[in-house]
Design a protein around this motif. Sequence first.
Motif, short mmCIF file in Angstrom:
data_model
loop_
_atom_site.label_atom_id
_atom_site.label_comp_id
_atom_site.label_asym_id
_atom_site.label_seq_id
_atom_site.Cartn_x
_atom_site.Cartn_y
_atom_site.Cartn_z
N THR A 259 47.80 33.65 40.37
CA THR A 259 46.50 33.39 39.76
C THR A 259 46.61 33.66 38.27
OG1 THR A 259 45.69 35.65 40.03
CG2 THR A 259 45.27 34.12 41.85
N LYS A 260 45.55 33.36 37.55
CA LYS A 260 45.55 33.59 36.10
C LYS A 260 45.82 35.05 35.75
CE LYS A 260 41.69 33.75 33.87
NZ LYS A 260 40.40 33.53 33.25
N ASP A 261 45.28 35.96 36.56
CA ASP A 261 45.37 37.39 36.26
C ASP A 261 46.29 38.18 37.19
OD1 ASP A 261 43.50 37.03 34.22
OD2 ASP A 261 41.84 37.32 35.60
N GLY A 262 47.00 37.52 38.08
CA GLY A 262 47.84 38.23 39.04
C GLY A 262 48.28 37.32 40.15
N SER B 177 46.29 42.39 40.40
CA SER B 177 45.92 42.00 39.04
C SER B 177 46.95 42.56 38.07
CB SER B 177 44.54 42.55 38.69
OG SER B 177 44.25 42.31 37.33
N SER B 178 47.24 41.79 37.03
CA SER B 178 48.14 42.28 35.99
C SER B 178 47.36 43.09 34.95
CB SER B 178 48.87 41.11 35.33
OG SER B 178 47.94 40.17 34.84
N HIS B 179 46.06 43.20 35.15
CA HIS B 179 45.20 44.00 34.26
C HIS B 179 44.89 45.32 34.95
CE1 HIS B 179 44.84 40.51 31.75
NE2 HIS B 179 44.35 39.80 32.75
N PRO C 225 40.56 43.54 41.31
CA PRO C 225 39.66 42.46 41.72
C PRO C 225 38.65 42.98 42.75
CG PRO C 225 41.97 41.84 41.98
CD PRO C 225 41.94 43.29 41.67
#
Length: 127
Positions: free
Chosen positions: A84-87, A105-107, A111
């Motif tokens: 996905t865009k974030d992970g 998530s890479s942030h 989620p």
Amino acid sequence: MSPTIPYPIQHIGLMARALTTNEQQALAAMLAIDFPGAKELRTQASTARVVGQCGCGCPIIHLIVDLTLPAAPINTLVPVEAPTKDGGLLLFVTEGRLSGLEIYSSHNRAPTAFPPAKKIKAVHQPE
């Protein structure tokens, strides 16, 4: 014999529950592609129950399926993922049985739900 969950269960005492609509749709999207064992996993998915989830509130779920159904001929822990865009999302299979669905998530913020099925682009990870 119940499947071994590949990561710690935070809620061991949680009673098995049905998947939410969001969980069902995410699982179906992860199984929408063809790969060796997909047919068996799709059949298992119709009986999947949630037996645990992450304690932080993110939508990581631990699954159990009807053990009388055929096992999938899969020898890898994560046969399917969806960036996905974030992970991304990871589908876990243990001893040929669906055992978990994880979103990461890479942030630094976790989620709160799986993405809509139309945004999930599953990719088979060959053994």
